[in-house]
Scaffold this active site. Structure first.
Site: not given
Ligand code: DOR
Ligand code: ZN
Length: 351
Positions: A18, A20-22, A46, A104, A141, A179, A224, A252, A256, A268
């Site tokens: 799990h 996130h790479l953006r 996302n 997802k 999620h 998560h 989150l 996860d 940011h 988050a």
């Molecule tokens: O803390 C989180 N950040 N929880 C998520 O489910 C999404 C993620 C994000 O994309 O920043």
């Molecule tokens: Zn996530």
């Protein structure tokens, strides 16, 4: 895996189930932190706009692949964002062509960039039924978004109101509760069959909700699902280190930039890509379970997904001096603060 001595362990190279790479400059700034340590990762869809179709996933996969630093061997495992309009034929084609590994589910409004998520599950049934028949996993999620439900209860209520009814409706659907943060999540997985697994993050094994709120607000501990009270953290540690094959690592790691975290309405997400493996060695050692680390980080995940295990190995050794980690990752979008456990880590990569 071999625990060569109390101070040295060798395990298959881990994967991150799990991540996130953006995109764009952020992707370019963070990808190397994952590809240095992990062979594969399940890539969250996302983005804005989200990765919804197989064509979107191919384009995103190509941008990721182009950003991997030279010399790193890394395979992104792509996911599609489940929407009420997802097309079962497109999902089937993407899966059969090896483009996508999972879908997802974000309940609409649950977290960052989740506005396109599912509000009415009846509308998503055609694609969920197709996934069940083909064995395509659904990453979930697991939080309700009802404003009447306290944020600390949203996972437990999701299990009762959404997940359990969905699994009763489609028992053959393979589901990963992403998560998990509660004892309720752990118990739900344990009470079910092989079609249900769960990922656990590094940070939820280390912090409880006090870390966010005691002595001031600590935005870099906010994610989150939000960290819960101590008994839940202990239940997660027990599950992760138990050897139960249904629990595996999904960091996860969610970058940011600092300006978006350190704000009146902070985002988050916790970034752990670069220090997770060493932090996990510390946690598993504390639990007297170093021999279970390889299962959690490198074996249970691929087995759940039906993928081969990684062949190459890593060795970690415990030294007397603490490891040092970058406090921030500099990206073209700005700095990203790295999760700081606030205790020293003595596990290093042996080289
Ligand atoms: O803390 C989180 N950040 N929880 C998520 O489910 C999404 C993620 C994000 O994309 O920043
Ligand atoms: Zn996530």
């Amino acid at each position: 895996m071999s625990v060569n001595s109390a101070n040295r362990i060798t395990l298959r190279r881990p994967d991150d189930w799990h991540l996130h790479l953006r995109d764009g400059d952020m992707l370019k700034g963070v990808i190397g932190e994952t590809s240095e340590h992990f062979a594969r990762a399940i890539i969250m869809p996302n983005l804005v706009p989200p990765v919804v179709t197989t064509a979107d996933a191919i384009a995103y996969r190509d941008r990721i692949t182009a950003a991997i630093p030279t010399g790193h061997e890394f395979t992104p495992l792509m996911t599609l964002y489940l929407t009420e309009g997802s097309n079962p034929d497109d999902v089937e084609e993407g899966y059969k062509n090896g483009v996508i590994t999972a879908l997802k589910l974000y309940p609409a409004g649950a977290t960052t960039n989740s506005d396109s998520g599912v509000r009415n599950f009846d509308k998503a049934m055609p694609v969920l039924e197709r996934m069940a028949s083909l064995g395509i996993p659904l990453c979930v999620h697991g939080e309700v978004t009802d404003p009447d439900i306290d944020i600390f209860d949203r996972e437990a209520v999701f299990i009762d109101r959404v997940l359990d009814p969905l699994r009763k409706r489609l028992p053959e659907l393979r589901v990963i509760m992403e998560h998990i943060t509660t004892e309720d999540g752990v118990e739900y997985v344990k009470a079910n069959d092989k079609n249900l697994g769960a990922t656990i993050t590094t940070h939820h094994l280390i912090i409880n909700r006090n870390a966010i709120l005691v002595g001031g607000i600590h935005p870099h501990f906010y994610c989150l699902p939000v960290a819960k009270r101590e008994k839940h953290r202990l239940a997660l540690r027990k599950a992760a280190t138990s050897g139960d094959v249904r629990f595996f690592l999904g960091t996860d790691s969610a970058p940011h930039t600092d300006d978006r975290k350190e704000s009146a309405c902070g985002c988050a997400g916790i970034f752990t890509a670069n220090n997770t493996v060493q932090l996990l060695a510390h946690v598993f050692e504390q639990e007297g379970a170093l021999d279970k680390l390889e299962g959690f980080a490198s074996i249970n995940g691929p087995q759940f997904y039906g993928l081969p295990l990684n062949g190459d190995k890593i060795t970690l050794e415990k030294r007397t001096e603490p490891a040092s980690f970058a406090a921030k990752i500099e990206t073209g979008d700005g700095p990203v603060t790295v999760f700081n456990p606030e205790f020293p880590i003595y596990w290093h990569y042996a080289d």
